[in-house]
Motif scaffolding. Structure first.
Motif, short mmCIF file in Angstrom:
data_model
loop_
_atom_site.label_atom_id
_atom_site.label_comp_id
_atom_site.label_asym_id
_atom_site.label_seq_id
_atom_site.Cartn_x
_atom_site.Cartn_y
_atom_site.Cartn_z
N LEU A 112 0.86 -1.17 0.00
CA LEU A 112 0.00 0.00 0.00
C LEU A 112 0.91 1.23 0.00
N GLU A 113 1.11 1.82 -1.17
CA GLU A 113 2.21 2.78 -1.32
C GLU A 113 2.00 4.09 -0.57
N PHE A 114 0.76 4.37 -0.12
CA PHE A 114 0.52 5.59 0.63
C PHE A 114 0.22 5.30 2.11
N LEU A 115 0.45 4.06 2.52
CA LEU A 115 0.20 3.69 3.91
C LEU A 115 1.18 4.42 4.82
N GLU A 116 0.64 5.13 5.82
CA GLU A 116 1.47 5.88 6.76
C GLU A 116 1.47 5.27 8.16
N SER A 117 0.39 4.62 8.53
CA SER A 117 0.28 4.08 9.88
C SER A 117 -0.28 2.66 9.84
N LYS A 177 6.69 5.13 2.50
CA LYS A 177 6.04 6.25 3.15
C LYS A 177 5.58 5.94 4.57
N LEU A 178 5.72 4.70 5.00
CA LEU A 178 5.21 4.32 6.32
C LEU A 178 5.90 5.12 7.42
N LEU A 179 5.06 5.76 8.28
CA LEU A 179 5.58 6.58 9.37
C LEU A 179 5.50 5.88 10.72
N ASN A 180 4.45 5.12 10.94
CA ASN A 180 4.21 4.50 12.25
C ASN A 180 3.90 3.02 12.08
N LEU A 181 4.66 2.18 12.78
CA LEU A 181 4.46 0.73 12.72
C LEU A 181 4.40 0.18 14.13
N ASP A 182 3.29 -0.49 14.46
CA ASP A 182 3.12 -1.09 15.79
C ASP A 182 2.66 -2.53 15.62
N ILE A 183 3.58 -3.46 15.86
CA ILE A 183 3.24 -4.89 15.85
C ILE A 183 3.58 -5.50 17.21
N SER A 184 3.55 -4.67 18.25
CA SER A 184 3.96 -5.10 19.58
C SER A 184 2.99 -6.12 20.17
N TYR A 185 3.51 -6.92 21.07
CA TYR A 185 2.77 -7.92 21.83
C TYR A 185 2.04 -8.94 20.95
N ASN A 186 2.54 -9.17 19.75
CA ASN A 186 2.26 -10.41 19.03
C ASN A 186 3.34 -11.38 19.53
N ASN A 187 3.08 -12.03 20.64
CA ASN A 187 4.14 -12.65 21.44
C ASN A 187 4.92 -13.74 20.71
N ASP A 188 4.30 -14.41 19.77
CA ASP A 188 4.98 -15.50 19.05
C ASP A 188 5.37 -15.09 17.64
#
Length: 591
Positions: free
Chosen positions: A113-118, A154-165
């Motif tokens: 997704l080329e315009f994905l920011e968050s 272009k991605l500004l914010n990435l949160d993949i936290s607490y996907n424990n495995d």
């Protein structure tokens, strides 16, 4: 008879819309989702395990800008954000059942997704992510080309936290996100990763990095000692396995304004190299083993707003220099080995909202001078300290004070009169403080204004049969209250009256009419002198989960209405031969 709007009105509306188009006020043009973006999202969905149907709105028959969790640009229709955190988990990845969260793989089309920011997929149950593998990664049929990687630059914010495995690969794919400002990988096991330190130096725009509870340990020189970043402002490395050696390279991150290192293995004194971080606004060092004195040089931080030293081994007096922290909003130095008195210099902190000094060996006297300029104060914690409160009965406390933790504090036998004047109090805990005397009218007026209060383990007495309780959480156990039971409002959720001298029937508490469904879930009236039969009024209390009536003088049978309590998990009765007439099996214990 109604008339149709004239053509002139339609012409006027069109002109108004057209003239304001550049201001974003024209609403006649409908923006549809970009078809390429929609197709990429549908391919992502194919690789997702969705046990609760969170993605049920994702259909080719509807516009993807209306799909759950999707945000689009309102002019171009391009997908700019995707927010799908697991709704069954809290911020720290605790609770509930991961089987209700999204799972499977985070696949390549999502990042195309080329315009994905968050992108927010935190606290789910994803197992794999290999988005931009190198030639050495054989998990995909072919490596991604640099041109494909640039499609999600272009991605500004990435949160993949607490996907424990979650297996995140070798982290090299993250370096194809040069615009990334915020990266959250907390709760993911990164102990075998060799590239995590580079996240701070090779992502040119990174300003926030959270690697909380990632099983990380010390990095070895020369790599770690020469870490530099001109953009990183917030770093969270809490609950890992670092020791004090890591300060040698953290202190090089001079752009930092927020540093959180709680729950590691730090010992000794706080290294003075931290003073190089002159722009700090927040310093979190709780749950470590720092010892010695709290450094006086901490008072040199001009911009510091939060200082958290909770649960360490600091000893000696509280430095008076902390009163120089004019920007301070929050300070927690509780649960240490500090002694001496509370410095009056802290009373100068006019921006301070939370003052936590409890569970120390502090002595001396607290007077009005300790609150001289604390005009913003909302919370105090003076629990389990040996300080004597010498406050004038006419003293007016800070008007914003809402939360008071003073369990185990020395306040004398009379409930402090200055507390009665608090009009905005939300929470009060003065348990185990040897209080024996209250002004009934003023005290119960104060109690009715609070959301929760705990005066347990004191020597307070009085007849409550004419008292109306309406706080959500009430703890009056282990006192000398007597007479009939009080009445409850529907707001009460937790009520503990155990180990007092209440007598008579339970009917006044249970059988008075309610104008709406009540919230009472926890009720403990054990160890009193209640008598008579159980009233058949339990049908009014459908939220009950736990009931303890043990060690009373109740007689008769268990009323049928007890069987209607669908949420009930535990019901304790006195040791006697009650006849169970409930409509379903209950967990009933005799005490």
């Amino acid at each position: 008879m109604a008339t149709s709007p004239s053509p002139a009105i339609f012409l006027f509306l069109w002109f108004l819309c057209a003239s304001n188009f550049n201001l974003g006020l024209c609403t006649l043009k409908v923006i549809h989702c970009n078809k390429n973006d929609q197709q990429a999202l549908l391919v992502f969905k194919q690789g997702v395990v969705d046990p609760t149907g969170l993605l049920s709105s994702w259909s080719i028959h509807s516009d993807c800008c209306q799909w759950s969790g999707v945000q689009c640009d309102n002019i171009t229709g391009r997908v700019t954000g995707l927010s799908l955190p697991c709704p069954y988990y809290d911020y720290y990845g605790n609770y509930y059942d991961k089987s209700k969260c999204l799972g499977g793989q985070i696949n390549l089309p999502l990042f195309q997704l080329e315009f994905l920011e968050s992108l927010d997929l935190k606290e789910n149950d994803f197992k794999g992510i290999d988005l931009c593998p190198t030639h050495a990664n054989h998990n995909l049929s072919r490596p991604m080309s640099p041109q494909e990687c640039e499609k999600f630059s272009k991605l500004l914010n990435l949160d993949i936290s607490y996907n424990n495995d979650l297996h995140v690969g070798d982290l090299l794919w993250i370096f194809h996100l040069p615009s990334l400002k915020s990266l959250h990988l907390s709760g993911i096991d990164l102990h075998i990763q060799n590239h995590w330190v580079r996240l701070m130096t090779e992502l040119p725009s990174i300003s926030e990095l959270r690697l909380r509870n990632c099983q990380l340990g010390n990095i070895h020189p020369p790599l770690g000692w020469y870490v530099h970043s001109s953009s990183l402002q917030s770093l969270d490395l809490s609950y890992n396995f670092f020791d004090s050696r890591m300060f040698k390279w953290v202190s090089n991150l001079t752009s930092l304004s927020h540093l959180t290192l709680e729950g590691n293995h730090f010992r000794g004194q706080i290294p003075d190299t931290v003073l190089r971080l002159r722009n700090l606004k927040s310093l979190g060092l709780a749950y470590n083993e720092f010892n010695g004195s709290i450094p006086e040089w901490l008072g040199q931080y001009e911009f510091l707003e939060r200082l958290d030293l909770f649960v360490n081994l600091f000893s000696g007096p509280i430095p008076t220099t902390l009163g120089n922290l004019s920007s301070l909003i929050f300070i927690d130095i509780s649960a240490n080995l500090l002694n001496g008195s509370l410095p009056e210099s802290l009373g100068k902190l006019s921006n301070l909202e939370e003052l936590r000094v409890g569970n120390n060996s502090l002595v001396g006297v607290i007077s009005e001078n300790n609150f001289a300029k604390l005009w913003s104060l909302e919370l105090i914690d003076f629990s389990e300290i040996n300080i004597v409160f010498d406050l004038d009965s006419n003293w007016a406390p800070p008007i914003h004070l809402k939360f008071i933790h003073m369990y185990g504090a020395i306040m004398g036998s009379i409930f402090p009169s200055w507390l009665y004047s608090l009009g905005s109090l939300h929470y009060l805990n003065v348990s185990s403080s040897k209080i024996s005397s209250i002004d009934p009218d003023k005290f119960w007026s104060l109690a009715r204004r609070t959301y929760a209060y705990d005066v347990s383990n004191n020597l307070i007495g009085g007849d409550l049969s004419n008292v109306w309780l309406n706080s959500s959480w009430i703890d009056l156990r282990n006192n000398k209250f007597k007479g009939g039971l009080p009445r409850l409002s529907p707001k009460v959720a937790i009520l503990n009256l155990a180990n007092n001298s209440f007598s008579g029937s339970m009917a006044p508490l249970l059988c008075h009419p309610m104008n709406r469904r009540n919230k009472l879930a926890f009720l403990d009236m054990s160890h009193n002198q209640l008598s008579g039969e159980l009233p058949d009024c339990f049908a009014n209390w459908q939220s009950l989960v736990y009931v303890n009536l043990g060690n009373n003088m109740l007689t008769g049978k268990i009323p049928d209405s007890v069987g209607s309590l669908s949420a009930l998990q535990s019901f304790h009765l006195p040791k006697m031969n009650f006849l169970e007439l409930s409509l379903r099996p209950l967990k009933i214990a005799e005490t």
